[in-house]
Design an enzyme around this catalytic site. Structure first.
Site, PDB file in Angstrom:
ATOM      1  N   GLU A  56       0.815  -1.223   0.000  1.00  0.00           N
ATOM      2  CA  GLU A  56       0.000   0.000   0.000  1.00  0.00           C
ATOM      3  C   GLU A  56       0.845   1.268   0.000  1.00  0.00           C
ATOM      4  OE1 GLU A  56      -2.653   0.411   3.361  1.00  0.00           O
ATOM      5  OE2 GLU A  56      -3.595   2.188   2.535  1.00  0.00           O
ATOM      6  N   LYS A  71      -2.400  -2.095  -3.224  1.00  0.00           N
ATOM      7  CA  LYS A  71      -3.457  -1.260  -2.622  1.00  0.00           C
ATOM      8  C   LYS A  71      -3.088   0.208  -2.820  1.00  0.00           C
ATOM      9  CE  LYS A  71      -5.837  -0.362   1.751  1.00  0.00           C
ATOM     10  NZ  LYS A  71      -6.516  -0.978   2.887  1.00  0.00           N
TER      11      LYS A  71
END
Ligand code: 13P
Length: 342
Positions: free
Chosen positions: A177, A219
């Site tokens: 992420e 992500k």
């Protein structure tokens, strides 16, 4: 490392148009959200809230995996059933946040570097033994005057890749992420440029650290103008810019991309994900899914407010958001779905 299991888990996380539920707020972040609504900030209240979430009837039909926090993965329902068992009974794969937070980066005023690599191998081993099958690490990219710096992007990408390699060694699918924050008055074009640069760095480092792309989930943020930018963008402009950034940087070997919501309203996050799937799904190599925290939980939290009597209504709101986002993956989300609930 069992490559086949990693690939199967990564694919299961984005199968059937489902997505991830990020419920891994650290205690300080969870407390902050509780405080805004006058909810007491104790371990027991956090436990009760997480019990509400995971016992939502039917949640496993639209949620493939839930990201937990260290406190939560060890908790039980009031009747003693471990949260991990509740999740597996619901067909939801348990995941775990393993970074220890984004801290001020030395020599880089205004920038952050995510910590948590020391001792990570042993922590991952324990989480795998407990039953977790995927993990999350969040890097934060601040947009500002002259920011981010090249060295800030590189250091964060390097840490993400070191984490991802350790995860795969331990049998956990890494959710990678890199979040370009929405704070600021920058334009959509600037967010596009920075998101591309951040993703390019991430995949260079993932390659260097020999991460198997088929066994990971990306992500990212959606590409958005800054929150205080005078030039806001339409849903389609956001969809186009976001997909453009991904097509330019994310290898086709990655099975799925699950967006964070980053402070967008729940409805906007669903609309934008929907627009991406309507406009591009048939020609994308990876699935475009969701891994939202606020854009799934916030309406439910505002209904619950710490009161037992509100549990059923809060669960209905949580399920509704999960279903709206599943519809958005199919390109079938409409504004009428919001009115249906009223
Ligand atoms: P938001 O969807 O609230 O941005 O949270 C996603 C997340 O997991 C941040 O790390």
């Amino acid at each position: 490392m069992n490559a086949q299991e990693l690939i199967e888990t990564a694919n299961a996380l984005v199968a059937d148009d489902k997505g991830l539920l990020a419920m891994d707020e650290s205690n300080p972040t969870c407390n902050e959200r509780f405080a805004k609504l006058g909810i007491p900030q104790t371990e027991e209240v956090r436990r009760a809230y997480r019990e509400l979430i995971i016992t939502t009837p039917g949640l496993g039909d639209s949620i493939s995996g839930a990201i937990l926090y260290d406190e939560t993965i060890r908790q039980q329902k009031k009747d003693g059933a471990p949260f991990l068992k509740v999740l597996s009974d619901a067909g939801i794969i348990p995941g775990i946040k393993v970074d220890t937070g984004a801290k001020e980066m030395a020599g880089h005023p205004g920038e952050k570097i995510t910590e948590g690599l020391d001792g990570l191998r042993d922590r991952l081993k324990e989480y795998f033994q407990m039953g977790a099958r995927f993990a999350k690490w969040r890097a934060v990219v601040v947009v500002g005057d002259g920011l981010p710096s090249r060295s800030g992007l590189e250091a964060n990408a390097h840490a993400l890749a070191r984490y991802a390699a350790l995860c795969q060694e331990a049998g956990l699918v890494p959710v990678v992420e890199p979040e370009v924050l929405m704070d600021g008055d920058h334009t959509l074009e600037r967010c596009l440029k920075i998101t591309e640069e951040a993703l390019r760095n991430v995949f260079i480092q993932l390659n260097c650290q020999r991460v198997m792309l088929e066994g990971m989930i990306l992500k990212p943020n959606m590409v958005l103008p800054g929150l205080t930018s005078p030039q806001q963008a339409s849903v389609d402009e956001v969809a186009d810019a976001t997909v453009q950034s991904l097509l330019r940087t994310v290898p086709a070997a990655v099975p799925g991309i699950a967006f964070l919501s980053g402070g967008q309203s729940a409805e906007l996050a669903s609309s934008r994900l929907n627009a991406m799937n309507v406009r591009f799904k048939s020609r994308l190599p990876w699935g475009l899914a969701f891994s939202f925290a606020r854009a799934i939980q916030q309406p439910a939290l505002e209904i619950w407010r710490g009161h037992e009597a509100n549990v059923a209504a809060a669960q209905a709101a949580l399920l509704h958001r999960a279903q709206c986002n599943q519809a958005a993956r199919r390109g079938e989300y409409t504004a009428a779905m919001e009115r249906d609930l009223e």
